[in-house]
Design a protein around this motif. Structure first.
Motif, PDB file in Angstrom:
ATOM      1  N   ILE A  68      -2.938   0.776 -10.102  1.00  0.00           N
ATOM      2  CA  ILE A  68      -3.308   0.209  -8.808  1.00  0.00           C
ATOM      3  C   ILE A  68      -4.594  -0.603  -8.954  1.00  0.00           C
TER       4      ILE A  68
ATOM      5  N   TRP B 110       0.840  -1.183   0.000  1.00  0.00           N
ATOM      6  CA  TRP B 110       0.000   0.000   0.000  1.00  0.00           C
ATOM      7  C   TRP B 110       0.872   1.228   0.000  1.00  0.00           C
ATOM      8  N   SER B 111       0.423   2.192  -0.700  1.00  0.00           N
ATOM      9  CA  SER B 111       1.168   3.430  -0.780  1.00  0.00           C
ATOM     10  C   SER B 111       0.265   4.589  -0.427  1.00  0.00           C
TER      11      SER B 111
ATOM     12  N   PHE C  56      -1.220  -3.902  -5.709  1.00  0.00           N
ATOM     13  CA  PHE C  56      -0.863  -2.526  -5.396  1.00  0.00           C
ATOM     14  C   PHE C  56      -2.111  -1.710  -5.107  1.00  0.00           C
ATOM     15  N   GLY C  57      -1.976  -0.826  -4.145  1.00  0.00           N
ATOM     16  CA  GLY C  57      -3.107   0.008  -3.789  1.00  0.00           C
ATOM     17  C   GLY C  57      -2.668   1.379  -3.328  1.00  0.00           C
ATOM     18  N   VAL C  58      -3.649   2.236  -3.188  1.00  0.00           N
ATOM     19  CA  VAL C  58      -3.431   3.604  -2.725  1.00  0.00           C
ATOM     20  C   VAL C  58      -4.310   3.826  -1.502  1.00  0.00           C
TER      21      VAL C  58
END
Length: 158
Positions: free
Chosen positions: A49, A1-2, A25-27
């Motif tokens: 993402i 996660w970013s 991948f995620g935000v």
């Protein structure tokens, strides 16, 4: 996660082809105000993402007063192949005022009839779009657990 500042990307020129969403991948966009959510369907396809965390219950706003109908945003995410995660970061102002509390640990100790109908409505209204929910913000996970369970209950009373 970013956790990233999506405002930076809103000025970024969208060139080329969108990137296939990758669920690895995620935000984390829980700090992004609801009035900025309308930009997300244009920005996220270029980040690749596959997941996004949004604060649907927070101390600042009520999701039902969002300028962009939330169901339309969720439909956009579905069409893009992005899985939204609904974060209940804090009780909305009307619940906090009613109960006199602003943390999940306090809310969960309050009479359920004072907060549960509002949460039940939110969950049932968007259940066709949301199947992942999170209680509390990421950065307060340990505080959340410590507030709800004391050492005695975690150790089994010994």
């Amino acid at each position: 996660w970013s956790r990233m500042n999506l405002w930076t990307f809103s000025a970024w020129p969208m060139r080329g082809e969108p990137i296939e969403p990758d669920p690895r991948f995620g935000v984390i966009a829980t700090d992004l105000p609801q009035n900025a959510w309308r930009e997300l369907p244009q920005i996220l396809p270029y980040l690749g993402i596959g997941r996004i965390k949004l604060s649907v219950w927070d101390s600042q706003e009520d999701i039902e007063s969002s300028p962009l109908p939330f169901a339309l945003l969720l439909e956009s995410f579905r069409n893009l192949g992005i899985t939204p995660i609904a974060c209940l970061t804090a009780p909305p102002p009307k619940i906090s005022k009613l109960i006199g509390a602003d943390r999940w640990s306090q809310i969960l100790k309050a009479p359920p009839e004072s907060w549960q109908p509002s949460l039940s409505y939110l969950v049932s209204r968007y259940s066709g779009y949301l199947d992942q929910w999170q209680l509390g913000p990421d950065e307060q996970a340990l505080d959340f657990v410590n507030d709800i369970f004391d050492e005695t209950s975690l150790s089994g009373g010994s």
